[in-house]
Write a protein that holds these residues in place. Structure first.
Motif, short mmCIF file in Angstrom:
data_model
loop_
_atom_site.label_atom_id
_atom_site.label_comp_id
_atom_site.label_asym_id
_atom_site.label_seq_id
_atom_site.Cartn_x
_atom_site.Cartn_y
_atom_site.Cartn_z
N ASP A 1 6.60 8.62 3.96
CA ASP A 1 7.87 8.44 4.66
C ASP A 1 8.02 9.52 5.73
O ASP A 1 7.07 10.27 6.00
N GLY A 2 9.20 9.62 6.33
CA GLY A 2 9.39 10.54 7.44
C GLY A 2 9.31 12.00 7.08
O GLY A 2 9.17 12.86 7.96
N THR A 3 9.41 12.32 5.77
CA THR A 3 9.32 13.71 5.34
C THR A 3 8.01 14.03 4.64
O THR A 3 7.87 15.08 4.01
N GLY A 4 7.06 13.11 4.73
CA GLY A 4 5.74 13.35 4.13
C GLY A 4 5.65 13.04 2.66
O GLY A 4 4.66 13.40 2.01
N GLN A 5 6.65 12.35 2.09
CA GLN A 5 6.63 11.98 0.68
C GLN A 5 6.01 10.59 0.51
O GLN A 5 6.08 9.75 1.40
N SER A 6 5.42 10.36 -0.63
CA SER A 6 4.79 9.07 -0.90
C SER A 6 5.84 7.98 -1.07
O SER A 6 6.89 8.19 -1.67
N THR A 7 5.53 6.81 -0.54
CA THR A 7 6.38 5.64 -0.72
C THR A 7 5.51 4.40 -0.54
O THR A 7 4.28 4.51 -0.51
N ILE A 8 6.12 3.22 -0.43
CA ILE A 8 5.33 1.99 -0.33
C ILE A 8 5.66 1.24 0.95
O ILE A 8 6.76 1.36 1.50
N GLN A 9 4.67 0.48 1.41
CA GLN A 9 4.85 -0.45 2.52
C GLN A 9 4.55 -1.86 2.01
O GLN A 9 3.48 -2.11 1.47
N VAL A 10 5.50 -2.76 2.17
CA VAL A 10 5.36 -4.14 1.71
C VAL A 10 5.23 -5.04 2.93
O VAL A 10 6.02 -4.94 3.88
N LYS B 1 0.85 -1.20 0.00
CA LYS B 1 0.00 0.00 0.00
C LYS B 1 0.88 1.24 0.00
O LYS B 1 2.06 1.19 0.36
N LYS B 2 0.30 2.34 -0.43
CA LYS B 2 1.01 3.61 -0.47
C LYS B 2 0.92 4.28 0.89
O LYS B 2 -0.16 4.41 1.45
N VAL B 3 2.08 4.68 1.42
CA VAL B 3 2.14 5.34 2.73
C VAL B 3 3.05 6.56 2.59
O VAL B 3 3.52 6.90 1.50
#
Length: 587
Positions: free
Chosen positions: A78-87, A74-76
């Protein structure tokens, strides 16, 4: 017991059932889960004629090694508020599906930030596209590809991931080639007659003015290494599988990585990596005139524990904050918390951030160069003005590549506490890298970070010394798998170069990087400052690992600082006597 059901069962079978029932009662009273008793009842009534075979099948099923049943993504943020993924990896364990591991991996390093708004918007759009493609890869292809695989078979899974990535990369390259060919075959646009140039008067050289000195042309910047959108899926899954494999093997992740590196044979003693803690950021993104020092980094003595090192740097950081507050009151100085987890301070002179740290050390009775040493992340690739062919060290103050080497020699002569320079030059300035290695490599580490190639390029060329340096900052990003990291670490160590595991500028709260650094036996770990939460989680994990290793009696001593001397390429490395001994450092 249900009498109506048992009365239809033969006497021998009824006796066997009662025996099983009493056994289940015994085990349940001694802490065995009730599901075993329920399973026995189901097995008996469904297979009364072959209860032993059914029991054997049932126990063989629940004793199987856990296998990957599926992955979720899912899309989450990161620590700076940017989009990334969680697997997330789910495995079948004793006939039940169980979540085994979860990883949040930052996508920020794929796309370089820019202070120009148009470029920043383009980078943000590329990052979002990369995240969306990674989601699609995992859901459509990688989830079914890894279903049924053993999470303990890291090398096999990493090979599947790498093969998948290569296939995607080749398709992308073929698409781009086709687009280029189509553009070549397109008819050229109609010619528009150019306006006649307005004649200009030639200016005569004024008397007494010198003609500008011709600078030696610099090598042009190498094309940026393309990043295939979606490649973050490969690195994230590889790390998630490693975490799942560690859980299956009932071992901490750092020991699991160490066993992978040493092919299931772990050394009796393992040393903790020495933390490189960012104290100040005074680079190009700050409001001051100084551009050179993107990070001023503190290095503790090799004899200090992680806890002792963090305590020292916490005290030093507080003292620096007090001193920079005085600077703000004295003049127009802006102080913010950088995404690197440290104070970003506007400075106007090359020596100013070093003097601030020197004064903070004096207030704490710390001797700079003895109790604390320094490293400078110069980030030279960010300083080059290609119209002038020079580095803009300070606003309006330009230096040629040759002058940069002279400047570093002078700086380290005046500040011998600096024992490492990271990215002092662009990777294209090969001649100057050779010069600085010949001049300074006996006094400090010369480390390539952005000036280095990607891990995949290192593995293809089998040559980590491009540019010529004595250390590399290695990062777990994009399509890099855990197996790739292990292989490149062994390659770098084989060249007697120092190994540094580095975090990304836009980090997540994932703390696995600490385990990876310890398991790979990195000499240093570069995590940024102590202020931001996504940095602090990794420092906290280092504290836990160090305590566990001490309890397991596998915590070894770190090697002292030694610097190879490169007088020329043919000369072998010699240990420098310019640094104090380990005993002197700890004294």
């Amino acid at each position: 017991m249900d009498y109506r059901r048992t009365c239809r069962i033969p006497a021998a079978a009824r006796q066997l059932y009662e025996l099983k029932h009493r056994a289940a009662e015994y085990y349940r009273s001694n802490g065995v889960p009730r599901r075993i008793e329920e399973a026995l009842n189901v097995i008996f009534f469904s297979n009364p004629d072959d209860v032993y075979g059914a029991l054997a099948n049932w126990f063989s099923e629940i004793s199987k090694t856990p296998v990957i049943s599926r992955m979720t993504v899912k899309k989450v943020l990161d620590g700076t508020g940017q989009s990334t993924i969680q697997v997330e990896i789910l495995c079948t364990v004793q006939n039940n599906e169980k979540s085994m591991s979860s990883v949040v991996m930052s996508a920020g390093s794929e796309w370089t930030d820019s202070i120009i708004s148009d470029a920043a918007e383009t980078n943000e759009r590329k990052r979002e596209q990369s995240v969306e493609i990674a989601l699609k890869w995992i859901k459509d292809d990688l989830d079914p590809l890894l279903t049924g695989a053993l999470p303990t078979e890291q090398l096999k899974i990493d090979q599947l991931l790498s093969n998948y990535f290569i296939e995607k990369l080749e398709k992308d390259q073929a698409r781009k080639k086709k687009e280029r060919e189509e553009r070549v075959n397109e008819p050229p646009p109609p010619l528009v007659p150019a306006k006649p140039a307005t004649p200009t008067k030639k200016r005569k050289n004024s008397k007494g003015k010198k003609s500008p000195i011709l600078q030696k042309p610099i090598p042009p910047a190498e094309p940026a290494e393309p990043v295939l959108k979606g490649s973050i899926a490969i690195g994230a899954i590889s790390l998630a599988v490693a975490k799942a494999g560690a859980i299956v093997n009932k071992t901490p992740l750092y020991l699991h990585v160490a066993s992978l590196k040493h092919k299931q044979q772990i050394a009796r003693k393992m040393a903790m990596p020495l933390p490189l803690v960012t104290l100040l950021s005074c680079g190009k993104t700050t409001s001051g005139k100084l551009n050179l020092m993107k990070e001023v980094i503190g290095i503790p003595p090799t004899g200090l524990t992680i806890r002792e090192s963090i305590d020292v740097f916490m005290a030093l950081q507080k003292e620096i904050a007090v001193l920079t507050d005085k600077l703000i009151k004295a003049g127009p100085v802006v102080k913010i918390v950088s995404s690197l987890g440290c104070l970003a301070v506007a400075c106007d002179r090359l020596e100013q951030p070093l003097d601030i740290i020197q004064e903070a050390c004096n207030h704490l009775n710390l001797e700079l160069g003895r109790n604390i040493k320094l490293a400078i992340n110069c980030a030279a690739h960010e300083l080059m003005d290609y119209t002038k062919g020079q580095y803009e060290v300070i606003n309006g103050n330009f230096r040629s590549p040759d002058e940069m080497v002279d400047m570093y020699v002078d700086l380290i002569t005046r500040y011998p506490s600096i024992i490492a320079l990271i990215d002092p030059l662009r990777k294209e300035d090969q001649e100057q890298w050779n010069n600085i290695c010949n001049t300074l490599s006996s006094k400090c580490y010369l480390v390539a970070e952005a000036a280095s190639k990607t891990i995949v390029k290192h593995l293809k060329s089998q040559n980590p010394s491009i540019p010529r340096s004595n250390g590399l900052v290695l990062k777990h990003i994009d399509e890099t798998t855990i197996s790739d990291l292990i292989e490149v670490f062994q390659l770098v160590e084989g060249e007697n170069m120092i190994t540094i595991i580095g975090s990304m500028e836009e980090e997540s709260s994932e703390d696995s990087l600490a385990d990876v650094a310890v398991g790979l036996e990195a000499r240093f770990i570069k995590l940024g400052g102590l202020i931001r939460g996504e940095r602090a989680t990794k420092y906290n994990r280092l504290l836990v690992i160090e305590e566990e290793m001490r309890e397991r009696e596998i915590l070894g001593k770190r090697r002292k600082h030694t610097f190879p001397y490169y007088a020329d390429k043919s000369q072998t490395s010699l240990e420098s006597n310019s640094m104090p001994s380990e005993e002197a450092e700890e004294g």
